[in-house]
Motif scaffolding. Sequence first.
Motif, PDB file in Angstrom:
ATOM      1  N   LEU A  68       0.827  -1.209   0.000  1.00 17.30           N
ATOM      2  CA  LEU A  68       0.000   0.000   0.000  1.00 17.30           C
ATOM      3  C   LEU A  68       0.863   1.260   0.000  1.00 17.30           C
ATOM      4  CD1 LEU A  68      -2.882  -1.001   2.418  1.00 17.30           C
ATOM      5  CD2 LEU A  68      -2.999  -0.660  -0.046  1.00 17.30           C
ATOM      6  N   ALA A  69       1.976   1.235   0.721  1.00 16.91           N
ATOM      7  CA  ALA A  69       2.884   2.380   0.706  1.00 16.91           C
ATOM      8  C   ALA A  69       3.477   2.583  -0.688  1.00 16.91           C
ATOM      9  CB  ALA A  69       3.990   2.181   1.733  1.00 16.91           C
ATOM     10  N   SER A  70       3.803   1.506  -1.375  1.00 19.99           N
ATOM     11  CA  SER A  70       4.316   1.615  -2.745  1.00 19.99           C
ATOM     12  C   SER A  70       3.263   2.192  -3.682  1.00 19.99           C
ATOM     13  CB  SER A  70       4.757   0.250  -3.260  1.00 19.99           C
ATOM     14  OG  SER A  70       5.751  -0.288  -2.443  1.00 19.99           O
ATOM     15  N   LEU A  71       2.029   1.741  -3.530  1.00 24.96           N
ATOM     16  CA  LEU A  71       0.940   2.286  -4.347  1.00 24.96           C
ATOM     17  C   LEU A  71       0.703   3.762  -4.038  1.00 24.96           C
ATOM     18  CD1 LEU A  71      -1.575  -0.692  -4.272  1.00 24.96           C
ATOM     19  CD2 LEU A  71      -0.136   0.051  -6.161  1.00 24.96           C
ATOM     20  N   PHE A  72       0.838   4.138  -2.772  1.00 25.12           N
ATOM     21  CA  PHE A  72       0.688   5.528  -2.356  1.00 25.12           C
ATOM     22  C   PHE A  72       1.768   6.399  -3.004  1.00 25.12           C
ATOM     23  CE2 PHE A  72       0.395   8.811   1.099  1.00 25.12           C
ATOM     24  CZ  PHE A  72      -0.958   9.070   0.943  1.00 25.12           C
ATOM     25  N   ALA A  73       2.989   5.899  -3.042  1.00 27.83           N
ATOM     26  CA  ALA A  73       4.082   6.637  -3.695  1.00 27.83           C
ATOM     27  C   ALA A  73       3.838   6.748  -5.203  1.00 27.83           C
ATOM     28  CB  ALA A  73       5.414   5.963  -3.418  1.00 27.83           C
ATOM     29  N   CYS A  74       3.340   5.677  -5.807  1.00 24.66           N
ATOM     30  CA  CYS A  74       3.025   5.718  -7.244  1.00 24.66           C
ATOM     31  C   CYS A  74       1.911   6.716  -7.533  1.00 24.66           C
ATOM     32  CB  CYS A  74       2.639   4.331  -7.744  1.00 24.66           C
ATOM     33  SG  CYS A  74       4.010   3.178  -7.792  1.00 24.66           S
ATOM     34  N   LEU A  75       0.934   6.796  -6.644  1.00 26.24           N
ATOM     35  CA  LEU A  75      -0.137   7.775  -6.792  1.00 26.24           C
ATOM     36  C   LEU A  75       0.416   9.195  -6.730  1.00 26.24           C
ATOM     37  CD1 LEU A  75      -3.288   8.080  -6.948  1.00 26.24           C
ATOM     38  CD2 LEU A  75      -3.218   8.303  -4.466  1.00 26.24           C
ATOM     39  N   GLY A  76       1.370   9.431  -5.846  1.00 28.77           N
ATOM     40  CA  GLY A  76       2.019  10.737  -5.770  1.00 28.77           C
ATOM     41  C   GLY A  76       2.773  11.081  -7.034  1.00 28.77           C
TER      42      GLY A  76
END
Length: 99
Positions: A68-76
């Motif tokens: 989820l943290a990786s997806l959050f960074a990708c969203l950023g």
Amino acid sequence: VWIRHIIIAFVLLASINLLVIFAPSILGIFGLIGATSAPCLIFIFPAIFYIRIMPKDKEPMKSPPKILASLFACLGVLFMTMSLSFIIIDWVTKSSHSH
């Protein structure tokens, strides 16, 4: 090690100088800085810090929080790319209308 820092500083200073010379207005510069720093501070840095700080033996990379943290960074990164592209499109269309 110092040569790397010197090269990075030189590239940053050169790009900032080019931005100041060729930017149409100060509003564009503030927009560009805001479009890059806001997603970094809100999305990218917290996610990357969480991934880096949590030990791999306690929480592997395939654990749900790190995914989820990786997806959050990708969203950023996606938000930053969209914002920068909108600013660049605005600069291009304004300059083409002025001629």
